[in-house]
Design a protein around this motif. Structure first.
Motif, mmCIF file in Angstrom:
data_model
loop_
_atom_site.group_PDB
_atom_site.id
_atom_site.type_symbol
_atom_site.label_atom_id
_atom_site.label_comp_id
_atom_site.label_asym_id
_atom_site.label_seq_id
_atom_site.Cartn_x
_atom_site.Cartn_y
_atom_site.Cartn_z
ATOM 1 N N PRO A 68 30.342 36.590 40.292
ATOM 2 C CA PRO A 68 30.897 37.418 39.217
ATOM 3 C C PRO A 68 31.943 38.432 39.694
ATOM 4 N N LYS A 69 31.716 39.024 40.861
ATOM 5 C CA LYS A 69 32.678 40.009 41.370
ATOM 6 C C LYS A 69 34.004 39.329 41.696
ATOM 7 N N LYS A 70 33.937 38.174 42.347
ATOM 8 C CA LYS A 70 35.150 37.440 42.706
ATOM 9 C C LYS A 70 35.856 36.919 41.448
ATOM 10 N N ALA A 71 35.067 36.492 40.454
ATOM 11 C CA ALA A 71 35.658 36.018 39.201
ATOM 12 C C ALA A 71 36.439 37.135 38.520
ATOM 13 N N ARG A 72 35.855 38.333 38.512
ATOM 14 C CA ARG A 72 36.531 39.482 37.886
ATOM 15 C C ARG A 72 37.816 39.824 38.640
ATOM 16 N N GLU A 73 37.757 39.784 39.975
ATOM 17 C CA GLU A 73 38.954 40.070 40.781
ATOM 18 C C GLU A 73 40.048 39.049 40.502
ATOM 19 N N ALA B 292 40.408 37.176 37.796
ATOM 20 C CA ALA B 292 40.918 37.375 36.442
ATOM 21 C C ALA B 292 41.851 38.585 36.389
ATOM 22 N N GLN B 293 41.523 39.632 37.123
ATOM 23 C CA GLN B 293 42.375 40.824 37.144
ATOM 24 C C GLN B 293 43.740 40.497 37.727
ATOM 25 N N LEU B 294 43.758 39.683 38.785
ATOM 26 C CA LEU B 294 45.043 39.265 39.360
ATOM 27 C C LEU B 294 45.864 38.493 38.328
ATOM 28 N N GLY B 295 45.199 37.574 37.616
ATOM 29 C CA GLY B 295 45.895 36.798 36.595
ATOM 30 C C GLY B 295 46.423 37.680 35.481
ATOM 31 N N CYS B 296 45.607 38.628 35.065
ATOM 32 C CA CYS B 296 46.020 39.544 33.997
ATOM 33 C C CYS B 296 47.212 40.392 34.447
ATOM 34 N N ASP B 297 47.146 40.882 35.683
ATOM 35 C CA ASP B 297 48.254 41.679 36.215
ATOM 36 C C ASP B 297 49.553 40.889 36.263
ATOM 37 N N CYS C 176 43.411 38.173 30.723
ATOM 38 C CA CYS C 176 43.222 39.507 30.125
ATOM 39 C C CYS C 176 42.149 39.461 29.049
ATOM 40 N N GLY C 177 42.153 38.407 28.250
ATOM 41 C CA GLY C 177 41.135 38.251 27.219
ATOM 42 C C GLY C 177 39.754 38.100 27.822
ATOM 43 N N TRP C 178 39.663 37.359 28.925
ATOM 44 C CA TRP C 178 38.376 37.188 29.591
ATOM 45 C C TRP C 178 37.861 38.520 30.118
#
Length: 59
Positions: free
Chosen positions: A5-10, A12-17, A24-26
């Motif tokens: 979960p921590k890596k998934a959030r990281e 996703a944050q890179l993708g959103c950035d 960003c929706g995720w």
């Protein structure tokens, strides 16, 4: 998406950035953007866990 979960959030944050709207929706609501296969896997695991609990005898 990574299973951690921590890596998934990281990730996703890179993708959103970088402008990925789905990432960003995720980040805002992961439940709405969880792939179907992940939800199905979680349901199978919950059923398996419930069956295991039902078959155990109390001591």
């Amino acid at each position: 998406m990574p299973r951690d979960p921590k890596k998934a959030r990281e990730t996703a944050q890179l993708g959103c950035d970088r402008g990925d709207r789905e990432a960003c929706g995720w980040l805002k609501n992961p439940a709405l953007h969880t792939p179907k296969w992940v939800k199905e896997r979680e349901q199978r695991l919950a059923k398996r866990k419930a069956r295991g609990a039902a078959t155990k005898e109390p001591r």
